[in-house]
Design a protein around this motif. Sequence first.
Motif, PDB file in Angstrom:
ATOM      1  N   UNK A 238       0.739  -1.182   0.016  1.00 30.93           N
ATOM      2  CA  UNK A 238       0.019  -0.030  -0.036  1.00 30.93           C
ATOM      3  C   UNK A 238       0.881   1.167   0.077  1.00 30.93           C
ATOM      4  N   UNK A 239       1.826   1.116   0.624  1.00 24.91           N
ATOM      5  CA  UNK A 239       2.803   2.455   0.785  1.00 24.91           C
ATOM      6  C   UNK A 239       3.512   2.547  -0.715  1.00 24.91           C
ATOM      7  N   UNK A 240       3.821   1.267  -1.223  1.00 25.95           N
ATOM      8  CA  UNK A 240       4.389   1.463  -2.534  1.00 25.95           C
ATOM      9  C   UNK A 240       3.525   2.269  -3.460  1.00 25.95           C
ATOM     10  N   UNK A 241       2.301   2.215  -3.347  1.00 26.46           N
ATOM     11  CA  UNK A 241       0.944   2.482  -4.367  1.00 26.46           C
ATOM     12  C   UNK A 241       0.888   4.195  -4.077  1.00 26.46           C
ATOM     13  N   UNK A 242       1.037   4.504  -2.725  1.00 30.05           N
ATOM     14  CA  UNK A 242       0.678   5.838  -2.274  1.00 30.05           C
ATOM     15  C   UNK A 242       2.024   6.677  -2.634  1.00 30.05           C
ATOM     16  N   UNK A 243       3.286   6.112  -2.469  1.00 26.57           N
ATOM     17  CA  UNK A 243       4.443   6.951  -2.794  1.00 26.57           C
ATOM     18  C   UNK A 243       4.451   7.276  -4.322  1.00 26.57           C
ATOM     19  N   UNK A 244       3.994   6.146  -5.219  1.00 27.57           N
ATOM     20  CA  UNK A 244       3.959   6.089  -6.586  1.00 27.57           C
ATOM     21  C   UNK A 244       2.775   7.344  -6.894  1.00 27.57           C
ATOM     22  N   UNK A 245       1.503   7.163  -6.413  1.00 21.88           N
ATOM     23  CA  UNK A 245       0.808   8.040  -6.665  1.00 21.88           C
ATOM     24  C   UNK A 245       1.032   9.472  -6.386  1.00 21.88           C
ATOM     25  N   UNK A 246       2.004   9.980  -5.417  1.00 20.84           N
ATOM     26  CA  UNK A 246       2.599  11.282  -4.979  1.00 20.84           C
ATOM     27  C   UNK A 246       3.669  11.606  -5.967  1.00 20.84           C
ATOM     28  N   UNK A 247       3.788  10.816  -7.106  1.00 23.94           N
ATOM     29  CA  UNK A 247       4.798  11.011  -7.987  1.00 23.94           C
ATOM     30  C   UNK A 247       6.483  10.851  -7.756  1.00 23.94           C
ATOM     31  N   UNK A 248       6.525  10.038  -6.584  1.00 23.95           N
ATOM     32  CA  UNK A 248       7.889   9.695  -6.097  1.00 23.95           C
ATOM     33  C   UNK A 248       8.065   8.432  -6.839  1.00 23.95           C
ATOM     34  N   UNK A 249       9.214   8.474  -7.641  1.00 19.66           N
ATOM     35  CA  UNK A 249       9.534   7.136  -8.406  1.00 19.66           C
ATOM     36  C   UNK A 249      10.433   6.369  -7.659  1.00 19.66           C
ATOM     37  N   UNK A 250       9.716   4.972  -7.406  1.00 14.67           N
ATOM     38  CA  UNK A 250      10.312   4.077  -6.344  1.00 14.67           C
ATOM     39  C   UNK A 250      11.053   3.112  -7.425  1.00 14.67           C
ATOM     40  N   UNK A 251      12.042   2.342  -6.728  1.00 11.37           N
ATOM     41  CA  UNK A 251      12.798   1.293  -7.574  1.00 11.37           C
ATOM     42  C   UNK A 251      11.373   0.328  -7.804  1.00 11.37           C
ATOM     43  N   UNK A 252      11.794  -0.588  -9.005  1.00 13.86           N
ATOM     44  CA  UNK A 252      10.544  -1.211  -9.562  1.00 13.86           C
ATOM     45  C   UNK A 252      10.323  -2.673  -8.736  1.00 13.86           C
ATOM     46  N   UNK A 253      11.089  -2.755  -7.625  1.00 15.31           N
ATOM     47  CA  UNK A 253      10.602  -4.041  -6.871  1.00 15.31           C
ATOM     48  C   UNK A 253      10.577  -3.604  -5.436  1.00 15.31           C
ATOM     49  N   UNK A 254       9.666  -4.505  -4.622  1.00 19.62           N
ATOM     50  CA  UNK A 254       9.948  -4.827  -3.409  1.00 19.62           C
ATOM     51  C   UNK A 254      10.851  -6.044  -3.031  1.00 19.62           C
ATOM     52  N   UNK A 255      11.882  -5.737  -2.521  1.00 15.25           N
ATOM     53  CA  UNK A 255      13.021  -6.828  -1.996  1.00 15.25           C
ATOM     54  C   UNK A 255      12.407  -7.676  -1.111  1.00 15.25           C
ATOM     55  N   UNK A 256      12.744  -9.074  -1.182  1.00 13.13           N
ATOM     56  CA  UNK A 256      12.668  -9.994  -0.038  1.00 13.13           C
ATOM     57  C   UNK A 256      11.369 -10.995  -0.330  1.00 13.13           C
ATOM     58  N   UNK A 257      10.615 -11.303   0.644  1.00 13.57           N
ATOM     59  CA  UNK A 257       9.591 -12.177   0.233  1.00 13.57           C
ATOM     60  C   UNK A 257       8.277 -11.630  -0.616  1.00 13.57           C
ATOM     61  N   UNK A 258       7.592 -12.311  -1.239  1.00 13.39           N
ATOM     62  CA  UNK A 258       6.314 -11.523  -2.090  1.00 13.39           C
ATOM     63  C   UNK A 258       5.365 -11.351  -1.116  1.00 13.39           C
ATOM     64  N   UNK A 259       4.507 -10.407  -1.884  1.00 15.61           N
ATOM     65  CA  UNK A 259       3.034 -10.281  -1.008  1.00 15.61           C
ATOM     66  C   UNK A 259       2.169 -11.698  -1.145  1.00 15.61           C
ATOM     67  N   UNK A 260       1.696 -12.177   0.163  1.00 14.08           N
ATOM     68  CA  UNK A 260       0.905 -13.164  -0.050  1.00 14.08           C
ATOM     69  C   UNK A 260      -0.067 -13.340   1.034  1.00 14.08           C
ATOM     70  N   UNK A 261      -0.750 -14.226   1.119  1.00 15.07           N
ATOM     71  CA  UNK A 261      -1.989 -14.577   2.498  1.00 15.07           C
ATOM     72  C   UNK A 261      -1.323 -14.938   3.562  1.00 15.07           C
TER      73      UNK A 261
END
Length: 478
Positions: A238-261
Amino acid sequence: MIATGPTVSQWQLRAAFAVRLSEMYGREVPAYTTLVDVSREVNEDVLRARGAGAERFGSLARVTAERHGAIRVGTPRELGQVARVFGALGMHPVGFYDLREAAASAVPVVSTAFRPVDGEELARNPFRVFTSLLTPADPRFFDAELRARLETFLAARELFPPELLTLADRAAADRELPADDAERFLELAVRAFELSREPVDRAWYRTLERVSAVAADIGGVRSTHINHLTPRVLDIDELYRRMTDRGIEMIDTIQGPPAWQGPDVLLRQTSFRALAEPRPMRTEDGAVVSDALRVRFGEVEARGIALTRAGRALYDDLLDRIDTQASEHPTRARDAIARTVWERHMPGSEEELAARGLAYFTYRLADDRPRDGGRPPAGIGELVRQGWLRAEPVVYEDFLPRSAAGIFQSNLGAEGTRDDDRQGTVHDADWLSGALGRELLDPFALYEQQQNRSLAQVARTLGLTDPPRRLRTPGEPR
Ligand code: OOG
Ligand code: NI
């Protein structure tokens, strides 16, 4: 020693240092302030949506105050001084990371992390600093001539004033400082990690940069600086989405384990590249000109359960599988591959992680446990299932070499150069411990101690002769 005025304890010094560093970094790198604001919003929203369960990995107060920083130094002597400064704050070197091996590009450093080690201190304030030491002796990166110039340059600089080190030693010995000494200590300590305005020798900086941007950042200037300060967030996607929405260019991945249930394990991190910052530079003819360097960035992280050695081996194995599949199916998104691998092989619940001995937990007696005089069942699993014990996950307090290498790499301007035909110099955990002049603590041993202490306490209360153990699952290898 008789205290005559108000004193400041080590944990209070640590908390105050983290706050002041954060204020300083916010002034120097404005995007950091955005990151902290967005993290706070996300954390509050998660708490609202999930209720108390959101605090399973730490109270909102702890998570909101939580930061890690990163610094890089040039010599064992400097590293020993860093250990004294952080020792004053009750932070000890934990773990060994060889980023020379973990990174594909030129990252000539080995690292450790300074952090509090016992549960109570971590709960008070978990501030930690990832600390890297340059390796000029490694011929894959530096030839004999450059090594000699680098070592001469580093030997002549002073990162920490003697007054700071004297105060640090006092704080470490007394586990506190009188209020006015504490104030002076904090002032000097924060100043030591500010970005220097002193002109940079441009030719020297560029010479090192051709080998490695990290080497230039460490050995191209006469001071050190904090290069990022990382807040903790409860929902990093969620943080990644909100930062991107604010126009801050993030690196293209989240490092480490994937998002899952399933349960969050270890650590997930992502970052953004900081802007180039204006820096005065001295040219070959002695003129000072305004130039720019891109050395500082922003990072954010989410933390999960600490894994045992067996759990960590599983984690590393799953990363390898993801790599293999990603190279076999270059058109498939890595995230999707990772999620599939996780769903197939990673336990889907904390109970299963515990039953298979893959993660650390602390145990306490349930207030509403059966009290009909019956004997408690054998084995931790049954004790939990029958309502005698509650299990709480131990939070991962450390770092991941591959993620760290990814963070280093994604923020470098250029790849640098390395000659893999040469034999790397052995800089292992023992060597780093020698450079530090103190014991390098093993993170697995610390987590295990925390788990064992809780089980010993359970045994005392129940009057058992031995602490409860995990019973092996059928078919589990010995
Ligand atoms: C340190 C990078 C490692 C992390 O969170 O993995 C790190 C550095 O850039 O100096 O901070
Ligand atoms: Ni970091």
